[in-house]
Scaffold this motif. Structure first.
Motif, PDB file in Angstrom:
ATOM      1  N   TYR A  65       0.907  -1.142   0.171  1.00 42.60           N
ATOM      2  CA  TYR A  65      -0.021   0.311  -0.068  1.00 42.60           C
ATOM      3  C   TYR A  65       0.899   0.654   0.063  1.00 42.60           C
ATOM      4  N   GLU A  66      -0.042   2.200  -0.728  1.00 45.25           N
ATOM      5  CA  GLU A  66       1.227   3.660  -1.110  1.00 45.25           C
ATOM      6  C   GLU A  66       0.511   4.327   0.656  1.00 45.25           C
ATOM      7  N   TRP A  67       1.917   4.924   1.170  1.00 43.15           N
ATOM      8  CA  TRP A  67       1.889   5.999   2.185  1.00 43.15           C
ATOM      9  C   TRP A  67       2.508   7.172   1.993  1.00 43.15           C
ATOM     10  N   ASN A  68       2.294   8.090   2.592  1.00 37.44           N
ATOM     11  CA  ASN A  68       2.690   9.518   2.524  1.00 37.44           C
ATOM     12  C   ASN A  68       4.227   9.408   3.210  1.00 37.44           C
ATOM     13  N   CYS A  69       4.808   8.291   3.230  1.00 39.60           N
ATOM     14  CA  CYS A  69       5.829   8.994   3.708  1.00 39.60           C
ATOM     15  C   CYS A  69       6.177   9.391   5.173  1.00 39.60           C
ATOM     16  N   LEU A  70       5.025   9.307   6.067  1.00 42.39           N
ATOM     17  CA  LEU A  70       5.435  10.496   7.590  1.00 42.39           C
ATOM     18  C   LEU A  70       4.932   9.531   8.344  1.00 42.39           C
ATOM     19  N   TYR A  71       5.564   9.962   9.907  1.00 44.10           N
ATOM     20  CA  TYR A  71       5.416   8.681  10.330  1.00 44.10           C
ATOM     21  C   TYR A  71       4.488   9.835  11.736  1.00 44.10           C
ATOM     22  N   ILE A  72       3.115   9.732  12.226  1.00 40.05           N
ATOM     23  CA  ILE A  72       2.414  10.853  12.813  1.00 40.05           C
ATOM     24  C   ILE A  72       1.822   9.929  13.527  1.00 40.05           C
ATOM     25  N   GLY A  73       1.707  10.573  14.495  1.00 34.69           N
ATOM     26  CA  GLY A  73       1.792  10.772  15.899  1.00 34.69           C
ATOM     27  C   GLY A  73       0.049  11.372  16.445  1.00 34.69           C
ATOM     28  N   GLY A  74       0.008  10.067  16.873  1.00 32.23           N
ATOM     29  CA  GLY A  74      -2.212   9.262  17.996  1.00 32.23           C
ATOM     30  C   GLY A  74      -2.185   9.109  18.444  1.00 32.23           C
ATOM     31  N   GLU A  75      -2.741   8.556  18.451  1.00 34.40           N
ATOM     32  CA  GLU A  75      -3.415   7.572  20.215  1.00 34.40           C
ATOM     33  C   GLU A  75      -2.721   6.369  20.549  1.00 34.40           C
ATOM     34  N   LEU A  76      -2.510   6.085  21.124  1.00 29.03           N
ATOM     35  CA  LEU A  76      -1.612   5.036  22.007  1.00 29.03           C
ATOM     36  C   LEU A  76      -1.724   4.065  21.638  1.00 29.03           C
ATOM     37  N   TYR A  77      -2.066   2.688  20.976  1.00 20.34           N
ATOM     38  CA  TYR A  77      -2.332   1.336  20.313  1.00 20.34           C
ATOM     39  C   TYR A  77      -1.203   0.340  21.354  1.00 20.34           C
ATOM     40  N   THR A  78      -1.897  -0.832  21.325  1.00 14.02           N
ATOM     41  CA  THR A  78      -1.255  -1.798  21.620  1.00 14.02           C
ATOM     42  C   THR A  78      -1.699  -3.108  21.032  1.00 14.02           C
ATOM     43  N   ALA A  79      -0.526  -3.235  19.472  1.00 11.50           N
ATOM     44  CA  ALA A  79      -1.032  -4.650  18.429  1.00 11.50           C
ATOM     45  C   ALA A  79       0.491  -5.038  18.080  1.00 11.50           C
ATOM     46  N   CYS A  80       0.232  -6.317  17.384  1.00 10.92           N
ATOM     47  CA  CYS A  80       1.246  -6.721  16.679  1.00 10.92           C
ATOM     48  C   CYS A  80       3.323  -6.600  17.887  1.00 10.92           C
ATOM     49  N   GLY A  81       2.820  -7.082  19.320  1.00 10.96           N
ATOM     50  CA  GLY A  81       3.316  -6.845  20.387  1.00 10.96           C
ATOM     51  C   GLY A  81       3.914  -5.745  20.660  1.00 10.96           C
ATOM     52  N   VAL A  82       3.393  -4.687  20.268  1.00 11.87           N
ATOM     53  CA  VAL A  82       4.100  -3.371  20.822  1.00 11.87           C
ATOM     54  C   VAL A  82       2.812  -2.503  21.427  1.00 11.87           C
ATOM     55  N   THR A  83       3.265  -1.914  22.140  1.00 18.88           N
ATOM     56  CA  THR A  83       2.329  -0.094  22.514  1.00 18.88           C
ATOM     57  C   THR A  83       3.138   0.726  21.802  1.00 18.88           C
ATOM     58  N   ASP A  84       2.373   1.858  20.917  1.00 15.10           N
ATOM     59  CA  ASP A  84       3.361   2.640  20.470  1.00 15.10           C
ATOM     60  C   ASP A  84       1.452   3.495  19.789  1.00 15.10           C
TER      61      ASP A  84
END
Length: 105
Positions: A65-84
């Motif tokens: 999938y195409e993404w906009n090349c930016l990392y965006i801070g948002g709501e905290l989540y726990t998924a795929c073995g991490v909390t971020d």
């Protein structure tokens, strides 16, 4: 139809007042196309950077999938073995959405 990644990504972030997180040194610059994929089943793409936003649907494992090349801070989540709290802007079903960065590669 592809759109300008840099301007659109910044416009999305400004419209929702998200925090842009600098990309790691190894990440592609904004001017280049960026691609993200998931190997996780049922990863939702959301209308905003958080689990409280509506789902646009689920990503297919292994599909790029195409993404906009930016990392965006948002709501905290726990998924795929991490909390971020880092989300990626994903081009999904002809619109921009957000997916948990920890679940993408």
């Amino acid at each position: 139809m592809r759109r300008s990644m840099g301007r659109l990504g910044l416009a999305i972030a400004a419209a929702f007042a998200f925090t842009l997180v600098p990309a790691p040194a190894s990440a592609a610059p904004v001017e280049q196309d960026c691609v993200a994929a998931t190997s996780v089943d049922n990863l939702h793409v959301r209308t905003g950077p958080g689990g409280s936003f509506d789902s646009l649907g689920k990503m297919q494992p292994g599909v790029d999938y195409e993404w906009n090349c930016l990392y965006i801070g948002g709501e905290l989540y726990t998924a795929c073995g991490v909390t971020d709290d880092i989300w990626l802007g994903i081009w999904f079903h002809d619109q921009w959405g957000f997916a948990a960065a920890a679940c993408l590669h």
